[in-house]
Design a protein around this motif. Structure first.
Motif, PDB file in Angstrom:
ATOM      1  N   GLU A 158       0.832  -1.210   0.000  1.00  0.00           N
ATOM      2  CA  GLU A 158       0.000   0.000   0.000  1.00  0.00           C
ATOM      3  C   GLU A 158       0.865   1.258   0.000  1.00  0.00           C
ATOM      4  OE1 GLU A 158      -3.480   2.097   2.741  1.00  0.00           O
ATOM      5  OE2 GLU A 158      -2.981  -0.019   3.013  1.00  0.00           O
ATOM      6  N   GLN A 159       1.896   1.270   0.846  1.00  0.00           N
ATOM      7  CA  GLN A 159       2.787   2.435   0.899  1.00  0.00           C
ATOM      8  C   GLN A 159       3.515   2.631  -0.430  1.00  0.00           C
ATOM      9  OE1 GLN A 159       5.353   1.897   4.291  1.00  0.00           O
ATOM     10  NE2 GLN A 159       3.644   1.686   5.710  1.00  0.00           N
ATOM     11  N   LEU A 160       3.992   1.510  -1.002  1.00  0.00           N
ATOM     12  CA  LEU A 160       4.682   1.606  -2.288  1.00  0.00           C
ATOM     13  C   LEU A 160       3.727   2.060  -3.385  1.00  0.00           C
ATOM     14  CD1 LEU A 160       6.865  -1.602  -2.020  1.00  0.00           C
ATOM     15  CD2 LEU A 160       7.748   0.727  -2.277  1.00  0.00           C
ATOM     16  N   SER A 161       2.477   1.595  -3.310  1.00  0.00           N
ATOM     17  CA  SER A 161       1.480   2.023  -4.284  1.00  0.00           C
ATOM     18  C   SER A 161       1.275   3.530  -4.209  1.00  0.00           C
ATOM     19  CB  SER A 161       0.156   1.295  -4.023  1.00  0.00           C
ATOM     20  OG  SER A 161      -0.837   1.731  -4.922  1.00  0.00           O
ATOM     21  N   GLU A 162       1.230   4.059  -2.987  1.00  0.00           N
ATOM     22  CA  GLU A 162       1.092   5.502  -2.820  1.00  0.00           C
ATOM     23  C   GLU A 162       2.301   6.238  -3.387  1.00  0.00           C
ATOM     24  OE1 GLU A 162       0.473   6.022   1.331  1.00  0.00           O
ATOM     25  OE2 GLU A 162      -1.586   5.227   1.314  1.00  0.00           O
ATOM     26  N   LEU A 163       3.495   5.654  -3.164  1.00  0.00           N
ATOM     27  CA  LEU A 163       4.714   6.274  -3.702  1.00  0.00           C
ATOM     28  C   LEU A 163       4.722   6.224  -5.226  1.00  0.00           C
ATOM     29  CD1 LEU A 163       7.398   4.926  -1.191  1.00  0.00           C
ATOM     30  CD2 LEU A 163       6.687   7.304  -1.481  1.00  0.00           C
ATOM     31  N   VAL A 164       4.230   5.103  -5.789  1.00  0.00           N
ATOM     32  CA  VAL A 164       4.151   4.992  -7.247  1.00  0.00           C
ATOM     33  C   VAL A 164       3.224   6.068  -7.805  1.00  0.00           C
ATOM     34  CG1 VAL A 164       3.308   3.558  -9.149  1.00  0.00           C
ATOM     35  CG2 VAL A 164       4.732   2.547  -7.369  1.00  0.00           C
ATOM     36  N   VAL A 165       2.069   6.227  -7.171  1.00  0.00           N
ATOM     37  CA  VAL A 165       1.114   7.256  -7.603  1.00  0.00           C
ATOM     38  C   VAL A 165       1.722   8.643  -7.453  1.00  0.00           C
ATOM     39  CG1 VAL A 165      -1.101   8.344  -7.097  1.00  0.00           C
ATOM     40  CG2 VAL A 165      -0.926   5.858  -7.122  1.00  0.00           C
ATOM     41  N   GLU A 166       2.393   8.858  -6.321  1.00  0.00           N
ATOM     42  CA  GLU A 166       3.003  10.157  -6.050  1.00  0.00           C
ATOM     43  C   GLU A 166       4.070  10.491  -7.097  1.00  0.00           C
ATOM     44  OE1 GLU A 166       5.890  11.881  -2.591  1.00  0.00           O
ATOM     45  OE2 GLU A 166       4.106  10.783  -1.910  1.00  0.00           O
ATOM     46  N   THR A 167       4.926   9.503  -7.412  1.00  0.00           N
ATOM     47  CA  THR A 167       5.966   9.768  -8.411  1.00  0.00           C
ATOM     48  C   THR A 167       5.361   9.965  -9.795  1.00  0.00           C
ATOM     49  OG1 THR A 167       6.306   7.367  -8.628  1.00  0.00           O
ATOM     50  CG2 THR A 167       7.812   8.555  -7.195  1.00  0.00           C
ATOM     51  N   LYS A 168       4.274   9.248 -10.095  1.00  0.00           N
ATOM     52  CA  LYS A 168       3.621   9.454 -11.390  1.00  0.00           C
ATOM     53  C   LYS A 168       3.019  10.849 -11.476  1.00  0.00           C
ATOM     54  CE  LYS A 168       2.692   4.720 -12.793  1.00  0.00           C
ATOM     55  NZ  LYS A 168       1.684   3.721 -13.180  1.00  0.00           N
ATOM     56  N   ASP A 169       2.467  11.318 -10.364  1.00  0.00           N
ATOM     57  CA  ASP A 169       1.956  12.694 -10.330  1.00  0.00           C
ATOM     58  C   ASP A 169       3.090  13.676 -10.593  1.00  0.00           C
ATOM     59  OD1 ASP A 169      -0.631  11.988  -9.871  1.00  0.00           O
ATOM     60  OD2 ASP A 169      -0.540  12.215  -7.692  1.00  0.00           O
ATOM     61  N   THR A 170       4.225  13.424  -9.924  1.00  0.00           N
ATOM     62  CA  THR A 170       5.383  14.303 -10.086  1.00  0.00           C
ATOM     63  C   THR A 170       5.888  14.242 -11.522  1.00  0.00           C
ATOM     64  OG1 THR A 170       6.007  13.911  -7.783  1.00  0.00           O
ATOM     65  CG2 THR A 170       7.685  14.853  -9.221  1.00  0.00           C
ATOM     66  N   LYS A 171       5.946  13.025 -12.086  1.00  0.00           N
ATOM     67  CA  LYS A 171       6.383  12.867 -13.479  1.00  0.00           C
ATOM     68  C   LYS A 171       5.467  13.640 -14.425  1.00  0.00           C
ATOM     69  CE  LYS A 171       7.413   8.834 -15.117  1.00  0.00           C
ATOM     70  NZ  LYS A 171       7.362   7.361 -15.378  1.00  0.00           N
ATOM     71  N   GLU A 398      14.844  12.622 -14.871  1.00  0.00           N
ATOM     72  CA  GLU A 398      15.657  11.403 -14.830  1.00  0.00           C
ATOM     73  C   GLU A 398      15.645  10.792 -13.431  1.00  0.00           C
ATOM     74  OE1 GLU A 398      20.287  10.047 -15.695  1.00  0.00           O
ATOM     75  OE2 GLU A 398      19.546  11.985 -16.417  1.00  0.00           O
ATOM     76  N   GLU A 399      15.750  11.652 -12.407  1.00  0.00           N
ATOM     77  CA  GLU A 399      15.754  11.166 -11.025  1.00  0.00           C
ATOM     78  C   GLU A 399      14.397  10.579 -10.640  1.00  0.00           C
ATOM     79  OE1 GLU A 399      16.806  10.401  -7.029  1.00  0.00           O
ATOM     80  OE2 GLU A 399      17.957  10.642  -8.885  1.00  0.00           O
ATOM     81  N   ILE A 400      13.318  11.255 -11.044  1.00  0.00           N
ATOM     82  CA  ILE A 400      11.988  10.759 -10.678  1.00  0.00           C
ATOM     83  C   ILE A 400      11.671   9.484 -11.457  1.00  0.00           C
ATOM     84  CG2 ILE A 400      10.488  11.927 -12.351  1.00  0.00           C
ATOM     85  CD1 ILE A 400       9.946  11.728  -8.566  1.00  0.00           C
ATOM     86  N   LYS A 405      10.720   3.789 -11.228  1.00  0.00           N
ATOM     87  CA  LYS A 405      11.048   2.410 -11.603  1.00  0.00           C
ATOM     88  C   LYS A 405      11.322   1.561 -10.375  1.00  0.00           C
ATOM     89  CE  LYS A 405      14.284  -0.327 -14.362  1.00  0.00           C
ATOM     90  NZ  LYS A 405      15.497  -0.309 -15.216  1.00  0.00           N
ATOM     91  N   ALA A 406      12.105   2.137  -9.419  1.00  0.00           N
ATOM     92  CA  ALA A 406      12.433   1.388  -8.195  1.00  0.00           C
ATOM     93  C   ALA A 406      11.177   1.101  -7.382  1.00  0.00           C
ATOM     94  CB  ALA A 406      13.443   2.185  -7.363  1.00  0.00           C
ATOM     95  N   TYR A 407      10.300   2.111  -7.239  1.00  0.00           N
ATOM     96  CA  TYR A 407       9.065   1.914  -6.475  1.00  0.00           C
ATOM     97  C   TYR A 407       8.166   0.887  -7.149  1.00  0.00           C
ATOM     98  CZ  TYR A 407      10.247   6.147  -3.805  1.00  0.00           C
ATOM     99  OH  TYR A 407      10.858   7.074  -3.008  1.00  0.00           O
TER     100      TYR A 407
END
Length: 569
Positions: A158-171, A398-400, A405-407
Motif C-alpha cells: 500500500e505504501q509503495l502504491s502511494e509512492l508509485v502514484v506520487e511519483t507518477k503525479d510528479t512525473k 531522470e531522477e523521478i 522504476k524502483a518503487y
C-alpha cells in the motif's frame, strides 16, 4: 479468559437499567425471557464493554452508559461515558490508558466480535466481514505468523502504491513543465531565426531594396499590408484554437488518469485489496470499469464525474471544424500573397515579419537594425536561461524516473509475495479451517450434510450435485442454514484462536441461536454441539424447554424498576 460477572448500571435506555448478573462463572449460561426482557440488550452490553459503543448491533446506546465485567483471570473492566477503569493483577488504570491496555490484552477486535452471533440475518459475523476480511481472519487463527507476514507485505504494498502514484503525479507535473519550456524555447528559437534572417537582409542591403520597391508602388504595399495583417490575424486565431484543441484532446486522458488514481484510494469489495493505478488505467483504455474490471462503457462514469467531460467531444469536433476553416482562409491569403510576388519577383523574400518591422519603424533601416540587435540580445539571454532551466528539469525527470522504476519494481515484488503467501495460506490453513468448519456445521445439522468451500477471494461456497450455492443474501440459503453457518463459524474460529494462542478470550455469545431452527432434531443437535465445546457459552433464548441443558439459567423479566438477577435455576 471468561466472564465471571456482569453489571449493567446504565446501558442504552428503556426498562432494563440496573440489571446485574452477579455470577456468570459457569461454562454454559442461559438468559431466558420473553419479548423486550433484555436478551439482546445484554448481548450488546457485553459487546459495549469489550469493544465500545460503535460495535453494538442495531442499538443506540445513548450517552450515559455504564457496564462492568469481571473476568475469570481476576481482572475487571468498567466502561462508562466518558470514563473507563481497568483492574489487572496489582494495577488499576483509568481513562484512555485503561481502554488502550484492555484492548491490547483482549487482542484482535475483528476476531473478538466474530464470536458474537446476533439473532438477525444480515447482522451475523459472516455478514459483517468482507470476503478479504474473512480470509484474513481465518489466516490469523490458523497461521498467525504467516498472516502477520502478509499484513506487513500488504502494508508495504500500500505504501509503495502511494509512492508509485506520487511519483507518477510528479512525473506528469514535470512533463507538463518541460513541455511548456520546450514550447517557450521553440518560440524563442523561431523568433531568433526570423531576427537572424532580418539582420542578414539588413547587412546584405536586401532590406533597403525591398523598402524602396514598396515605396515606389503604394497600391501594392497597401494590398500586401492588408494580406499580411489578415494572415497574421488568422495565425493568432489558429494558435489559440490549437491550444484549446490540445487541452480538449488531453482532457479525456487526464480524466482517465484521475479516475485511475482515484480508484487506487479505494479497496476492492471482492478481494479487499487495492486496485493499482496502472491496472485501472489499462482497464479504462480497454473500455472496462477501472474498479471491477467488467466490460462497461466509461460514459456513465464520465457523466457522474463532470458535465464538462460529456461535452468535451462535441467541443473538440467544433474546434476541429473551425481550425479547418481558418486554415483554408490562411491558405487562400497565402496564395494571394504568392500571386502578388509572382508579379513582382523582387519581393520574393518579403514576409509578414519583415513587412511589420518596416511599417513599425517607417522604413528607417538604422532603427530597424538597432531593434534587431536589441531583440537578438534579449532572445539569446532568455534562451540561455530557459535551456538551463530545461537541463535542470531533465535531471529531475531522470531522477523521478529512477525512483518511479524502483518503487514500481518493489511494489510488484511485494504484490507477488502477497499472492504467493496468500496461495500458501490457502493451501494450508484456510483449507484446514474449511474442513473443521464443515465438520462443526454438519454436527449441528441433523439433515443433509453440507460441503463448505472457501475460495482464495474469500467466497464461501457450497458445492452440490447440480449447483453451486454461495453465502450471500441471494444464495438461496435458508434461515436455518444462515444461523448454523454463523454459529459453527464462530465456534471454529474460537477453537483455532485458543489452540494457537492467538487470544485468551474463551467465550462465545449467541443471541437466540435457535430462533430459525424449526426442526426439533436440528435444535437438539445444535445445542448438543455448542454445549460439548470446552468454551463458555452465553446464550439468550425465549425457549422454555432447554433450561435443564445449561449449568446456569437466568430468568429475564420486564420490570421498570431496578432488578438484580442472581437466582439461578
Amino acid at each position: 479468559m471468561k466472564i465471571d460477572s456482569l453489571n449493567i448500571e446504565e446501558f442504552a435506555s428503556g426498562e432494563h437499567r440496573g440489571m446485574e448478573i452477579e455470577s456468570v462463572s459457569s461454562d454454559s449460561h442461559l438468559l431466558r425471557g420473553g419479548s423486550r426482557t433484555g436478551k439482546t440488550l445484554t448481548f450488546n452490553a457485553i459487546l459495549y464493554n469489550l469493544l465500545g459503543a460503535k460495535h453494538t448491533i442495531d442499538l443506540a446506546t445513548g450517552r450515559q452508559n455504564e457496564v462492568e465485567l469481571e473476568f475469570t483471570n481476576d481482572s475487571r473492566f468498567f466502561r462508562g461515558n466518558p470514563e473507563s477503569e481497568y483492574e489487572r493483577e496489582d494495577e488499576t488504570l483509568d481513562g484512555s490508558n485503561a481502554s488502550e491496555a484492555f484492548s491490547e490484552d483482549l487482542g484482535d477486535t475483528t476476531l473478538l466480535k466474530s464470536l458474537f452471533v446476533h439473532s438477525h440475518i444480515g447482522k451475523m459475523p459472516l455478514d459483517e466481514l468482507s470476503r478479504g476480511q474473512r480470509t484474513k481472519l481465518i489466516r490469523s487463527v490458523t497461521n498467525r505468523e504467516l498472516e502477520q507476514r502478509i499484513s506487513r507485505l500488504e502494508d508495504a504494498e500500500e505504501q509503495l502504491s502511494e509512492l508509485v502514484v506520487e511519483t507518477k503525479d510528479t512525473k506528469r507535473r514535470l512533463s507538463e513543465e518541460k513541455s511548456d519550456l520546450d514550447r517557450q524555447v521553440s518560440d524563442l528559437e523561431s523568433q531568433k531565426e526570423k531576427y537572424d534572417r532580418l539582420e542578414s537582409q539588413i547587412e546584405s542591403g536586401e532590406l533597403a531594396k525591398l523598402s524602396q520597391q514598396l515605396r515606389r508602388d503604394e497600391e501594392l504595399e497597401n494590398r500586401l499590408d492588408e494580406l499580411f495583417k489578415e494572415k497574421e490575424g488568422l495565425r493568432k486565431r489558429l494558435r489559440k484554437l490549437h491550444r484549446k484543441k490540445r487541452k480538449q484532446e488531453n482532457y479525456e486522458s487526464e480524466v482517465n488518469d484521475i479516475i485511475a488514481e482515484a480508484v487506487n484510494d479505494f479497496v476492492c469489495p471482492t478481494c479487499d485489496r487495492r486496485i493499482t493505478t496502472e491496472k485501472a488505467k489499462n482497464r479504462i483504455q480497454r473500455g472496462y470499469c477501472p474498479y471491477c474490471g467488467r466490460n462497461h462503457s466509461l460514459e456513465g462514469l464520465k457523466q457522474r464525474l463532470s458535465q464538462k467531460i460529456e461535452e468535451s467531444d462535441d467541443l473538440l469536433d467544433e474546434l476541429k471544424e473551425e481550425i479547418e476553416e481558418l486554415q483554408d482562409q490562411r491558405d487562400e491569403v497565402s496564395n494571394q500573397i504568392g500571386e502578388l510576388k509572382e508579379e513582382k519577383p523582387e519581393l520574393e523574400e518579403l514576409d509578414g515579419f519583415t513587412k511589420r518591422r518596416l511599417d513599425n519603424y517607417d522604413h528607417n533601416i538604422q532603427q530597424i537594425q538597432d531593434h534587431v540587435q536589441e531583440e537578438l540580445e534579449s532572445i539569446s539571454s532568455s534562451l540561455d536561461e530557459l535551456k538551463s532551466d530545461r537541463q535542470s528539469l531533465e535531471e529531475k525527470v531522470e531522477e523521478i524516473n529512477r525512483k518511479s522504476k524502483a518503487y514500481s519494481e518493489a511494489h510488484n515484488h511485494a504484490s507477488e509475495m502477497v499472492e504467493e503467501l496468500t496461495e500458501q495460506s490457502f493451501e494450508a490453513g484456510i483449507q484446514e479451517f474449511s474442513e473443521a468448519w464443515e465438520e462443526a456445521y454438519n454436527q449441528m445439522n441433523s439433515n443433509l450434510q453440507l460441503g463448505i468451500s472457501i475460495s482464495e477471494e474469500g467466497r464461501i461456497q457450497f458445492p452440490g450435485r447440480n449447483n453451486l450455492r454461495e453465502y450471500d443474501r441471494g444464495g438461496n440459503l435458508s434461515g436455518s442454514e444462515f444461523h448454523l453457518l454463523n454459529i459453527s463459524f464462530a465456534c471454529t474460529l474460537s477453537r483455532f484462536a485458543t489452540e494457537n494462542g492467538v487470544i485468551e478470550w474463551d467465550t462465545i455469545v449467541l443471541d437466540e441461536p435457535f430462533s430459525n431452527l424449526q426442526e426439533e432434531e436440528n435444535r437438539d443437535a445444535a445445542l448438543e454441539y455448542i454445549l460439548s465445546l470446552d468454551k463458555q457459552m452465553i446464550v439468550t433464548t425465549s425457549n422454555t424447554s432447554i433450561d435443564s441443558r445449561f449449568d446456569q439459567v437466568e430468568i429475564l423479566e420486564r420490570e421498570p424498576l431496578q432488578t438484580k438477577l442472581g437466582d439461578f435455576l
